[in-house]
Each structure stands twice: as C-alpha cells, then as structure tokens.
Design an enzyme around this catalytic site. Structure first.
Site, PDB file in Angstrom:
ATOM      1  N   CYS A 258       0.814  -1.228   0.000  1.00 52.33           N
ATOM      2  CA  CYS A 258       0.000   0.000   0.000  1.00 52.33           C
ATOM      3  C   CYS A 258       0.846   1.276   0.000  1.00 52.33           C
ATOM      4  O   CYS A 258       0.314   2.355  -0.249  1.00 52.33           O
ATOM      5  CB  CYS A 258      -0.961  -0.001   1.183  1.00 52.33           C
ATOM      6  SG  CYS A 258      -1.992  -1.472   1.240  1.00 52.33           S
TER       7      CYS A 258
ATOM      8  N   HIS B 281      -3.003   6.998   2.894  1.00 55.49           N
ATOM      9  CA  HIS B 281      -3.474   5.738   2.325  1.00 55.49           C
ATOM     10  C   HIS B 281      -4.905   5.485   2.824  1.00 55.49           C
ATOM     11  O   HIS B 281      -5.206   5.651   4.003  1.00 55.49           O
ATOM     12  CB  HIS B 281      -2.539   4.607   2.768  1.00 55.49           C
ATOM     13  CG  HIS B 281      -3.076   3.253   2.456  1.00 55.49           C
ATOM     14  ND1 HIS B 281      -3.594   2.934   1.220  1.00 55.49           N
ATOM     15  CD2 HIS B 281      -3.190   2.131   3.228  1.00 55.49           C
ATOM     16  CE1 HIS B 281      -4.009   1.679   1.251  1.00 55.49           C
ATOM     17  NE2 HIS B 281      -3.773   1.173   2.451  1.00 55.49           N
TER      18      HIS B 281
ATOM     19  N   ASN C 218     -10.229  -0.087   0.317  1.00 56.58           N
ATOM     20  CA  ASN C 218      -8.770  -0.024   0.295  1.00 56.58           C
ATOM     21  C   ASN C 218      -8.274  -0.599  -1.033  1.00 56.58           C
ATOM     22  O   ASN C 218      -8.386  -1.804  -1.260  1.00 56.58           O
ATOM     23  CB  ASN C 218      -8.235  -0.830   1.485  1.00 56.58           C
ATOM     24  CG  ASN C 218      -6.725  -0.823   1.576  1.00 56.58           C
ATOM     25  OD1 ASN C 218      -6.035  -0.407   0.645  1.00 56.58           O
ATOM     26  ND2 ASN C 218      -6.209  -1.305   2.687  1.00 56.58           N
TER      27      ASN C 218
END
Ligand code: UT7
Length: 318
Positions: free
Chosen positions: A112, A245, A275
């Site tokens: 990520c 993020h 996500n």
C-alpha cells in the site's frame, strides 16, 4: 531540474459491490463495515480485466490532463501487489498497451506504500536527468487475492488504478520524499503463497492481524508526515491537503488528529473505493484535483503505509 505533477488520472472497474451484497455472502452487515471502516462500497474488476487494463485507463486520463501523447512517455513505473503475471512487469505490459516503447519501465512492490515509493523514485529519476518525464501508476486487483469467505478481510479491499505524470519544472513541485520499511513486521499483513513447481504453494490470500496493522499505521503515518514537515521547515499549517493511504476512515481520522490537521483538509475516497492498496493515494489525489479542491500553489502531503511493513511520505506543491 525539479519535477512537478502535470496531470492525474483514475480508473475504476464498472462493477460496484455494496456492503449489503457482501452481507448476503458472509456473516457481516452494512452497519458493521460502515462503522468499523467507513467503507460503503468497492469496485471489482471484470473476470477478463487485468491490472494493466486498469493502469491503462488511469494512465490515459493522466496523460490527457498533462497534454502528453502516449508515444512521448519516457519512464513508466507501476506500483502494484497484484501484477498481471509473474513477469514481465505490469509496467512493461502497460508500456506496450500505450505504444510508448523505448524508455525504462518497471514495477515497484511496496504494497500500500507502493505509489509513494514509485513517486519518490520517479522524482529522483526525472530531476536527476535519467528520464525526460515519468508516468507513475498505482494499480491493483485485490479481488484476485481475497478469500471471499473470510469476512475479516474481504470487506476491506477494492480494485482500481490512479496515475500521475511527472515533468521537469523550473519551480519545485515534489518538495521531499521519505521512505521507510521494517521487515520485522512482515507477517502482520501478507499473502504468504508462492508459485512453485507449477503450483501455488502456501496461502494465496490476504492474511492480516487487523488490530496490529491499525496501531502500526496510525503511528507511522503521523511520524512520517512530521518527518517531512521538519525536513521542509514547515508546520502542520502548511498542509493544505492530507492524502493518507485509504485503508480505514478511523486510521485516517486518527492520523489527522495526531497531526492536528482538521478533517476538512483530508481527502477521503475510502467510502466509495475501499482499500485499493497502491492505487488508493493516486485515486484520492485525482478526486481532489478533479473536483477543484486541490488548487495551484497549495501544499499536499501524501502518506502511505502497507505490508512489509513499508511507509513513506511525498510532500508536494501543486
Ligand atoms: O492497507 C492496510 C490494510 N489493512 C488495514 O487497514 C486494516 C487495519 N485494521 C482495521 O481496519 C481494523 O482492525 C478492522 C476493520 C480490520 C477491524 O476493526 P476492529 O474494530 O479492530 O475490530 P476487531 O478486530 O476488534 O473485531 C471485532 C469483532 C470480532 O468478533 P469478536 O471476536 O469480538 O466476536 C471479529 O470477528 O468483529 C468481528 N468481525 C466482523 N464482524 C462483522 C471481523 N470482521 C467482521 C465483519 N463483519 N466483516
């Protein structure tokens, strides 16, 4: 010569999966997912879509915004954890799809944090004269590596791609980058399977210690933003937009609170995208640019964290 972002783009697969749809498959509820994560829906790739297809959609948008023809692209970096195939890299496949042969192309695997890592590398390559310009893409199809029977992970992720074009500039756009990793935390978020002897050995699905990841993320996201501010002799007041993020709205809110950045200055897309790993930051950046929130001269702090563990920041002037 410093580099600056000249254009951004996004691509999201057509199919939207709502929390209610997931609640029909596993023992969960829209209420649980919304209150624990802020996620309302996610996009899921079609069976024949590959990561390079999503990357191509985002790249096309970013190139158009930067008024650059695909053939003029030099460096291509794709940040992804879900490449099309083992090799060649998704960046090389994207380069062929764009018709941009000749410049360097490679993938970055920092989960990520991948987009922040890729942007930092591209900035150094453009400002150091190793590339004339750069297309930096975060693209993921996490739906391929989710166990759809595991409610603790399958509700959290989505598919998508975001991209930026970097060009040399008289005025600095990218002001700093700070990257970190600590491999001691490799087991709290991982896909522990491997391709071996013609088969998948081990578990080819996301495995996660959610609460350990949560605590780690809140700690390092705030730390790495402070590190960037200190290096630039700036304060929290010099963050016009915080783009963390997009994993969980509670992680994002806690990070903003720790930094003292009001929530009104945080760009959030986690409700619509869930996500999307390496794609989450460029997707949120593109949303903020296209809806007119991020304006010329403003300062944007990108902060990423992900499996590895990896984390990092890019502080930039728009
Ligand atoms: O890019 C980084 C990727 N990962 C992350 O960002 C994840 C970071 N962690 C988180 O976001 C949170 O830890 C979660 C959203 C994963 C979990 O939230 P939490 O408030 O930490 O919940 P919990 O782990 O304390 O779980 C509470 C309960 C458990 O049941 P018991 O043991 O208390 O009976 C879970 O089994 O919630 C249960 N649970 C669910 N219930 C309904 C776990 N997943 C679900 C679900 N629906 N989808």
């Amino acid at each position: 010569m410093p580099s600056r972002v000249a254009g951004t783009g996004s691509y999201l697969p057509q199919r939207i999966v709502t929390n209610d749809e997931l609640a029909r498959r596993v023992a969960t509820s829209d209420e649980w997912i919304r209150t624990r994560t802020g996620i309302c829906q996610r996009h899921v790739a079609a069976p024949d879509e590959r990561t390079s297809d999503l990357a191509l959609g985002a790249a096309t948008g970013a190139l158009a915004a930067a008024s650059l023809k695909p053939a003029d692209v030099d460096l291509i970096i794709v940040a992804t954890t879900t490449p099309d195939i083992v090799f060649p890299s998704t960046a090389c496949i994207l380069q062929a799809k764009l018709g941009a042969a000749g410049g360097p192309a490679f993938d970055v695997q920092a989960v990520c944090s991948g987009f922040v890592y890729a942007l930092a590398i591209a900035d150094r390559m453009v400002s150091g004269g190793l590339a004339r310009n750069a297309l930096v893409v975060g693209a993921e199809i996490y739906s391929h590596i989710l166990d759809w029977e595991d409610r603790s992970t399958c509700v959290l992720f989505g598919d998508g791609a975001g991209a930026v074009v970097l060009v040399p500039s008289d005025e600095p756009g990218i002001l700093s980058a700070h990257l970190h990793a600590d491999g001691n935390y490799k087991d709290i978020l991982c896909v522990p399977g491997q391709v071996k002897n013609g088969r998948v050995a081990g578990i080819p699905f996301v495995r996660m210690d959610g609460s350990a990841v949560f605590k780690f993320a809140v700690k390092v996201l705030a730390e790495v933003a402070h590190e960037a501010l200190t290096a630039n002799r700036r304060t929290t007041a010099d963050i016009d937009w915080l783009i963390p993020h997009q994993a969980n709205i509670r992680i994002m809110d806690a990070t903003a609170k720790k930094l003292g950045v009001p929530l009104s200055r945080v760009v959030s897309t986690v409700d619509k995208h869930a996500n999307t790993s390496a794609a989450s930051i460029p997707l949120a950046l593109d949303a903020g640019v296209r809806d007119g929130r991020i304006r010329e001269g403003q300062h944007v702090m990108l902060v990423g964290v992900g499996g590895g563990f990896t984390w990092g920041s890019v502080y930039l002037r728009w």
